[in-house]
Write a protein that holds these residues in place. Structure first.
Motif, PDB file in Angstrom:
ATOM      1  N   GLY A  72       0.776  -1.232   0.000  1.00 35.76           N
ATOM      2  CA  GLY A  72       0.000   0.000   0.000  1.00 35.76           C
ATOM      3  C   GLY A  72       0.803   1.276   0.000  1.00 35.76           C
ATOM      4  O   GLY A  72       0.231   2.368   0.015  1.00 35.76           O
ATOM      5  N   VAL A  73       2.129   1.192  -0.029  1.00 33.74           N
ATOM      6  CA  VAL A  73       2.961   2.393  -0.012  1.00 33.74           C
ATOM      7  C   VAL A  73       2.926   3.064  -1.388  1.00 33.74           C
ATOM      8  O   VAL A  73       3.076   2.405  -2.421  1.00 33.74           O
ATOM      9  CB  VAL A  73       4.406   2.044   0.376  1.00 33.74           C
ATOM     10  N   ALA A  74       2.762   4.375  -1.384  1.00 34.84           N
ATOM     11  CA  ALA A  74       2.735   5.125  -2.638  1.00 34.84           C
ATOM     12  C   ALA A  74       4.156   5.320  -3.157  1.00 34.84           C
ATOM     13  O   ALA A  74       5.111   5.457  -2.380  1.00 34.84           O
ATOM     14  CB  ALA A  74       2.074   6.469  -2.415  1.00 34.84           C
ATOM     15  N   ILE A  75       4.270   5.342  -4.479  1.00 37.42           N
ATOM     16  CA  ILE A  75       5.544   5.623  -5.130  1.00 37.42           C
ATOM     17  C   ILE A  75       5.465   7.049  -5.653  1.00 37.42           C
ATOM     18  O   ILE A  75       4.684   7.357  -6.555  1.00 37.42           O
ATOM     19  CB  ILE A  75       5.834   4.643  -6.280  1.00 37.42           C
ATOM     20  N   LEU A  76       6.246   7.946  -5.087  1.00 37.12           N
ATOM     21  CA  LEU A  76       6.241   9.353  -5.464  1.00 37.12           C
ATOM     22  C   LEU A  76       7.363   9.595  -6.461  1.00 37.12           C
ATOM     23  O   LEU A  76       8.535   9.675  -6.094  1.00 37.12           O
ATOM     24  CB  LEU A  76       6.418  10.234  -4.224  1.00 37.12           C
ATOM     25  N   GLY A  77       6.988   9.682  -7.745  1.00 35.82           N
ATOM     26  CA  GLY A  77       8.004   9.741  -8.786  1.00 35.82           C
ATOM     27  C   GLY A  77       8.651   8.381  -8.909  1.00 35.82           C
ATOM     28  O   GLY A  77       7.998   7.401  -9.239  1.00 35.82           O
ATOM     29  N   ASP A  78       9.945   8.295  -8.598  1.00 36.66           N
ATOM     30  CA  ASP A  78      10.645   7.012  -8.616  1.00 36.66           C
ATOM     31  C   ASP A  78      10.950   6.507  -7.213  1.00 36.66           C
ATOM     32  O   ASP A  78      11.610   5.482  -7.058  1.00 36.66           O
ATOM     33  CB  ASP A  78      11.968   7.138  -9.393  1.00 36.66           C
ATOM     34  N   VAL A  79      10.482   7.222  -6.189  1.00 37.64           N
ATOM     35  CA  VAL A  79      10.891   6.913  -4.817  1.00 37.64           C
ATOM     36  C   VAL A  79       9.682   6.455  -4.002  1.00 37.64           C
ATOM     37  O   VAL A  79       8.662   7.132  -3.972  1.00 37.64           O
ATOM     38  CB  VAL A  79      11.535   8.143  -4.154  1.00 37.64           C
ATOM     39  N   PRO A  80       9.777   5.296  -3.323  1.00 33.43           N
ATOM     40  CA  PRO A  80       8.681   4.870  -2.439  1.00 33.43           C
ATOM     41  C   PRO A  80       8.582   5.793  -1.235  1.00 33.43           C
ATOM     42  O   PRO A  80       9.588   6.252  -0.701  1.00 33.43           O
ATOM     43  CB  PRO A  80       9.089   3.454  -2.030  1.00 33.43           C
ATOM     44  N   GLU A  81       7.354   6.063  -0.809  1.00 33.46           N
ATOM     45  CA  GLU A  81       7.128   6.960   0.319  1.00 33.46           C
ATOM     46  C   GLU A  81       7.666   6.371   1.621  1.00 33.46           C
ATOM     47  O   GLU A  81       8.074   7.097   2.532  1.00 33.46           O
ATOM     48  CB  GLU A  81       5.630   7.230   0.444  1.00 33.46           C
ATOM     49  N   GLU A  82       7.690   5.066   1.696  1.00 36.70           N
ATOM     50  CA  GLU A  82       8.168   4.379   2.893  1.00 36.70           C
ATOM     51  C   GLU A  82       8.823   3.076   2.468  1.00 36.70           C
ATOM     52  O   GLU A  82       8.352   2.404   1.542  1.00 36.70           O
ATOM     53  CB  GLU A  82       7.004   4.102   3.846  1.00 36.70           C
ATOM     54  N   PHE A  83       9.924   2.704   3.111  1.00 31.82           N
ATOM     55  CA  PHE A  83      10.616   1.465   2.743  1.00 31.82           C
ATOM     56  C   PHE A  83      11.510   1.012   3.881  1.00 31.82           C
ATOM     57  O   PHE A  83      11.797   1.769   4.823  1.00 31.82           O
ATOM     58  CB  PHE A  83      11.446   1.650   1.464  1.00 31.82           C
ATOM     59  N   VAL A  84      11.952  -0.225   3.787  1.00 31.75           N
ATOM     60  CA  VAL A  84      12.961  -0.777   4.698  1.00 31.75           C
ATOM     61  C   VAL A  84      14.106  -1.288   3.847  1.00 31.75           C
ATOM     62  O   VAL A  84      13.887  -2.075   2.907  1.00 31.75           O
ATOM     63  CB  VAL A  84      12.394  -1.926   5.560  1.00 31.75           C
ATOM     64  N   PHE A  85      15.317  -0.826   4.127  1.00 29.25           N
ATOM     65  CA  PHE A  85      16.505  -1.304   3.426  1.00 29.25           C
ATOM     66  C   PHE A  85      17.358  -2.116   4.378  1.00 29.25           C
ATOM     67  O   PHE A  85      17.630  -1.676   5.502  1.00 29.25           O
ATOM     68  CB  PHE A  85      17.324  -0.145   2.863  1.00 29.25           C
ATOM     69  N   VAL A  86      17.782  -3.294   3.954  1.00 25.37           N
ATOM     70  CA  VAL A  86      18.643  -4.162   4.761  1.00 25.37           C
ATOM     71  C   VAL A  86      19.974  -4.310   4.034  1.00 25.37           C
ATOM     72  O   VAL A  86      20.005  -4.708   2.855  1.00 25.37           O
ATOM     73  CB  VAL A  86      18.005  -5.550   4.983  1.00 25.37           C
ATOM     74  N   GLY A  87      21.064  -3.984   4.700  1.00 26.84           N
ATOM     75  CA  GLY A  87      22.383  -4.070   4.086  1.00 26.84           C
ATOM     76  C   GLY A  87      23.439  -4.454   5.092  1.00 26.84           C
ATOM     77  O   GLY A  87      23.149  -4.714   6.263  1.00 26.84           O
ATOM     78  N   GLY A  88      24.687  -4.469   4.651  1.00 24.05           N
ATOM     79  CA  GLY A  88      25.793  -4.836   5.531  1.00 24.05           C
ATOM     80  C   GLY A  88      27.065  -4.133   5.128  1.00 24.05           C
ATOM     81  O   GLY A  88      27.258  -3.805   3.955  1.00 24.05           O
ATOM     82  N   GLU A  89      27.921  -3.883   6.101  1.00 23.04           N
ATOM     83  CA  GLU A  89      29.232  -3.291   5.893  1.00 23.04           C
ATOM     84  C   GLU A  89      30.256  -4.088   6.690  1.00 23.04           C
ATOM     85  O   GLU A  89      29.988  -4.479   7.825  1.00 23.04           O
ATOM     86  CB  GLU A  89      29.262  -1.835   6.368  1.00 23.04           C
ATOM     87  N   SER A  90      31.403  -4.329   6.086  1.00 20.27           N
ATOM     88  CA  SER A  90      32.478  -4.977   6.822  1.00 20.27           C
ATOM     89  C   SER A  90      33.047  -3.995   7.843  1.00 20.27           C
ATOM     90  O   SER A  90      33.238  -2.819   7.544  1.00 20.27           O
ATOM     91  CB  SER A  90      33.571  -5.444   5.858  1.00 20.27           C
ATOM     92  N   VAL A  91      33.306  -4.480   9.056  1.00 21.57           N
ATOM     93  CA  VAL A  91      33.815  -3.634  10.135  1.00 21.57           C
ATOM     94  C   VAL A  91      34.978  -4.347  10.824  1.00 21.57           C
ATOM     95  O   VAL A  91      35.086  -5.577  10.774  1.00 21.57           O
ATOM     96  CB  VAL A  91      32.712  -3.313  11.177  1.00 21.57           C
ATOM     97  N   PRO A  92      35.866  -3.597  11.480  1.00 23.23           N
ATOM     98  CA  PRO A  92      36.952  -4.246  12.224  1.00 23.23           C
ATOM     99  C   PRO A  92      36.391  -5.134  13.324  1.00 23.23           C
ATOM    100  O   PRO A  92      35.390  -4.784  13.962  1.00 23.23           O
ATOM    101  CB  PRO A  92      37.735  -3.065  12.809  1.00 23.23           C
ATOM    102  N   PRO A  93      37.006  -6.289  13.555  1.00 21.15           N
ATOM    103  CA  PRO A  93      36.529  -7.167  14.633  1.00 21.15           C
ATOM    104  C   PRO A  93      36.520  -6.444  15.976  1.00 21.15           C
ATOM    105  O   PRO A  93      37.400  -5.641  16.275  1.00 21.15           O
ATOM    106  CB  PRO A  93      37.564  -8.306  14.623  1.00 21.15           C
ATOM    107  N   GLY A  94      35.509  -6.723  16.770  1.00 21.34           N
ATOM    108  CA  GLY A  94      35.407  -6.106  18.085  1.00 21.34           C
ATOM    109  C   GLY A  94      34.724  -4.757  18.107  1.00 21.34           C
ATOM    110  O   GLY A  94      34.585  -4.159  19.184  1.00 21.34           O
TER     111      GLY A  94
END
Length: 304
Positions: free
Chosen positions: A55-77
């Motif tokens: 049910g989220v509206a798409i305003l132009g090319d961008v969704p009005e609401e979203f969840v993004f899941v990602g990852g970044e490598s980080v130093p241990p600890g």
């Protein structure tokens, strides 16, 4: 190069959708997974997964609401509430919502892969953006729920997505250890005009480049490159034989295996994928790497 949420969202076309059922589970080839409502759309991207609630509206090319899941490598600890972690999350939110300001305070929560933290941002449009993060085996795994109204029931759903994180990064014990590869190129100047004219018999230049990978238990990987140059001016030339060496600082990252593929997420944000194979030779174990998008194999010998 690390991408922001803004450049990510503007590049999308929303064509994929979920299957029937109250929840479905997304499992990354690397081994981690999460669950989300079945009526949400999901777009799998090179740098993460974008979820679009029903049910989220798409305003132009961008969704009005979203969840993004990602990852970044980080130093241990690295602690889950390290200031640099929150600075990164803030940069991701502000790339899409430049007027957003962080709300004071940190909340802690439990996920299937460890203790996480969350911080909240709000803007003048009366929208709220929540960033979640958890540390796991050299990765900072995060989710950003962007564009929600303060009283939106989707906040509970987005939290449930993040808390459902589970699984583990797969590794291959055959990879453990140090792997070395070198390649030498040389030029022979004895047949050139200058060499014959000045009697520079035997002059040549050789260049050797090398690459070393170290794979450790716990999904950590280190990569170092360097090179050597040898210059021999030959007989009858002024000057003497010279040698020079260079060595780059090692890169660190997190790796995972999935089938025949090996994926590395470097701490600088770059991600590379290889088709790989460890096999025995008369000289001991060898590692074959074929970079994604190419067919040329790169062979490494085990050093330890």
């Amino acid at each position: 190069m690390r991408l922001t949420l803004l450049s990510l969202v503007l590049a999308l076309t929303f064509t994929s959708s979920a299957q029937a059922g109250p929840l479905q589970t997304y499992k990354h080839p690397a081994g981690l997974s999460f669950s989300f409502p079945s009526d949400w759309k999901i777009q799998e991207l090179e740098i993460g997964q974008l979820l679009i609630p029903a049910g989220v509206a798409i305003l132009g090319d961008v969704p009005e609401e979203f969840v993004f899941v990602g990852g970044e490598s980080v130093p241990p600890g690295t602690p889950v509430d390290h200031p640099d972690v929150f600075t990164f999350l803030e940069s991701q939110v502000k790339a899409q919502f430049p007027m957003a300001k962080r709300v004071e305070g940190v909340s802690y929560l439990q996920t299937g892969i460890g203790k996480g933290a969350s911080i909240v941002f709000s803007d003048k449009a009366e929208t709220q953006h929540t960033a979640y993060v958890v540390m796991y085996q050299g990765l900072g795994i995060y989710a950003i729920h962007a564009g929600a109204k303060a009283s939106s029931p989707r906040q509970r759903e987005a939290l449930a997505v993040f808390q459902s994180l589970g699984g583990s990064l797969a590794e291959d014990p055959d990879l453990f250890g140090t792997w070395y590869r070198s390649e030498t190129l040389s030029t022979d100047a004895t047949s050139s005009f200058e060499a014959n004219d000045y009697n520079l018999e035997g002059s040549y230049v050789s260049s050797t480049s090398y690459s070393t990978y170290l794979f450790e238990p716990g999904n950590r990987v280190y990569h170092q490159t360097g090179g050597r140059i040898h210059i021999d001016p030959g007989q009858g030339a002024l000057g003497s034989v010279t040698n020079s060496e260079s060595e780059n600082a090692p890169d660190a990252g997190t790796y995972s295996v999935h089938g025949k593929n090996l994926t590395i997420l470097w701490e600088g944000g770059d991600e590379v994928t290889f088709e790989y194979n460890v096999f025995e030779t008369n000289d001991g174990p060898a590692l074959k790497l074929i970079p994604e998008g190419t067919t040329k194999p790169l062979f490494h010998r085990r050093q330890d």
